[in-house]
Design an enzyme around this catalytic site. Structure first.
Site, PDB file in Angstrom:
ATOM      1  N   GLU A  78      -6.162  -9.734   1.311  1.00 50.94           N
ATOM      2  CA  GLU A  78      -5.898 -10.791   2.289  1.00 50.94           C
ATOM      3  C   GLU A  78      -7.058 -11.053   3.223  1.00 50.94           C
ATOM      4  O   GLU A  78      -7.180 -12.137   3.796  1.00 50.94           O
ATOM      5  CB  GLU A  78      -4.650 -10.442   3.109  1.00 50.94           C
ATOM      6  N   ASP A  82      -7.693  -2.155  10.563  1.00 49.49           N
ATOM      7  CA  ASP A  82      -8.112  -3.233   9.672  1.00 49.49           C
ATOM      8  C   ASP A  82      -8.621  -4.444  10.447  1.00 49.49           C
ATOM      9  O   ASP A  82      -8.992  -5.454   9.840  1.00 49.49           O
ATOM     10  CB  ASP A  82      -6.966  -3.632   8.734  1.00 49.49           C
ATOM     11  N   LYS A 100       0.829  -1.196   0.000  1.00 46.89           N
ATOM     12  CA  LYS A 100       0.000   0.000   0.000  1.00 46.89           C
ATOM     13  C   LYS A 100       0.875   1.262   0.000  1.00 46.89           C
ATOM     14  O   LYS A 100       1.942   1.267   0.613  1.00 46.89           O
ATOM     15  CB  LYS A 100      -0.871   0.050   1.266  1.00 46.89           C
ATOM     16  N   ARG A 116     -10.227 -11.545   2.751  1.00 48.55           N
ATOM     17  CA  ARG A 116     -11.090 -12.656   2.326  1.00 48.55           C
ATOM     18  C   ARG A 116     -10.411 -14.006   2.531  1.00 48.55           C
ATOM     19  O   ARG A 116     -11.078 -15.016   2.729  1.00 48.55           O
ATOM     20  CB  ARG A 116     -11.495 -12.450   0.865  1.00 48.55           C
TER      21      ARG A 116
END
Length: 425
Positions: A276, A215, A204, A278
């Site tokens: 990541e 997150d 990112k 999922r």
């Protein structure tokens, strides 16, 4: 400082559209009919910014929601502990509900605001287990950690987390007020707990990475929602799965082109290491689905696409089961929280092909990212068209302050999830 409410405009000195006016008696919040709660929340932001920390709510207009919306706006990560508030007179039931929210929603906000350095995957899992255990004697839990995940073939969570020196963790928590170990599991909750997301090798930019302490917002939301449901007296057996890991870059980190083979025989090619969430949720959903619950709900800060669609003001809701989704939307209205249903259809399940595995972990270009991410998750639920909800938690965290919110976690969704857990039959 006394705080009053009025549905009359402020005097000419302050301007008829003024939100606040001041007198020897204190501060008056002026609101228009139909806009009361929003005005109170904005006033809370303004009053906190003026450094006023000792407050007393006076007058007859203060009810439970007025008290709460003031606090939502007023609460700021650096200063909320300074606040000394004398709340308005409420009924005994409303007083208890306010105290439950102050304890549980504030805990959720603090959890999400925690710096990643101070919150490893194990610390997140243990902290949630400890908090829920403090609310009820009917909570039992266990952890599966690091190589233990690999030995049990929980390969999504293991693969994402193996790039960090802080091992990945799966928390399995059982709230069983029936005290019958054979009682059917009524609802399963699954939460994404990525304690820091660098994006992995699909790195990112710094501007996107700076808020990645949050997150794990899905794990916080399902834990907070269960906690508030327990405080409200939910009587069904509920299981909670938190999928906790760092997503970092190292010599051990997973790479583009790797293939994960899940224990339901679905293989997944890694096309983007920043997709990541999922991958870890898949393991939690497989565990939950194996429990054969009547209802299954997962929450995750899963896609930027959901935030692009609904902004920070709504949580995105996706489901093949519109009647079940409607129950959450109705509860959200009751709790004054904002959810918006995005489309999810069978054709979305074909929008992440792979040349080397059953599916890829990243959708085709120019597809609906939030919808394809939810469709990916459906591969890990046997009866995905019935009694399954996916919440893409767009409203979890604000990178900058607004008229309604301080920078940081909002706690939005905890009340709605608790409401749903209470009303399900």
């Amino acid at each position: 400082m006394s705080i009053f409410l009025s549905n009359q405009p402020a005097g000419e000195l302050w301007g008829k559209s003024a939100l606040l006016s001041y007198s020897e008696q204190g501060i008056t919040i002026h609101y228009k009919k139909g806009h009361k709660l929003g005005a109170i929340q904005r006033a809370g932001r303004k009053i906190e910014s003026q450094g006023i920390y000792t407050l007393k709510f006076d007058g007859d207009d203060w009810d439970l929601e007025a008290n709460w919306h003031f606090w939502m706006g007023y609460r700021q990560p650096k200063t909320h502990q300074k606040a000394k508030i004398t709340w308005s007179k409420l009924s005994k039931a409303d007083q208890q509900e306010l105290q439950n929210r102050l304890k549980i929603v504030d805990w959720t906000r603090d959890l999400i605001n925690q710096p990643a350095e101070e919150q490893s995957p194990m610390q997140l899992a243990q902290g949630c287990a400890d908090f829920l255990s403090s609310l009820s004697p009917y909570v039992k839990y266990q952890f599966i950690v690091g190589d233990g995940l690999k030995s049990k073939n929980y390969m999504g969570l293991y693969t994402v987390g193996k790039g960090s020196v802080r091992p990945p963790v799966l928390l399995e928590l059982d709230y069983n007020p029936t005290q019958d170990p054979q009682a059917p599991i009524f609802t399963c909750l699954v939460g994404k707990g990525i304690t820091f997301d660098s994006g992995g090798y699909s790195l990112k930019p710094s501007s996107f990475m700076e808020s990645m302490r949050a997150d794990m917002g899905g794990a916080a939301l399902v834990s907070g929602g269960l906690a508030l449901a327990i405080a409200r007296g939910v009587q069904q057996r509920i299981k909670l799965y938190l999928c906790c890991a760092d997503n970092l870059v190292s010599g051990d980190a997973f790479k583009l082109g790797d293939i994960i083979r899940y224990r339901n025989n679905v293989s997944v090619e890694i096309e983007n290491t920043d997709a990541e969430g999922r991958l870890v949720l898949a393991d939690g959903l497989l565990c939950a689905d194996n429990d054969n619950p009547k209802y299954l709900i997962d929450c995750a800060t899963l896609t930027g696409a959901a935030k692009a669609a609904v902004g920070n003001d709504y949580h995105a809701l996706l489901s093949f089961d519109d009647s079940f989704a409607k129950q959450l939307l109705n509860g959200a209205d009751d709790e004054h929280e904002a959810f918006w249903q995005l489309p999810l259809a069978e054709f979305h399940r074909g929008q992440f092909p792979s040349s080397f595995a059953d599916i890829g972990n990243s959708g085709l270009p120019n597809t609906a990212g939030a919808s394809t991410a939810a469709a990916f998750l459906s591969y890990f639920i046997k009866d995905y068209k019935k009694n399954w909800l996916h919440v893409d938690c767009s409203a979890t965290f604000r990178k900058s302050a607004t008229a309604l919110w301080a920078t940081g976690a909002t706690g939005v969704g905890v009340r709605s999830l608790a409401n749903l857990l209470m009303r399900l039959k």
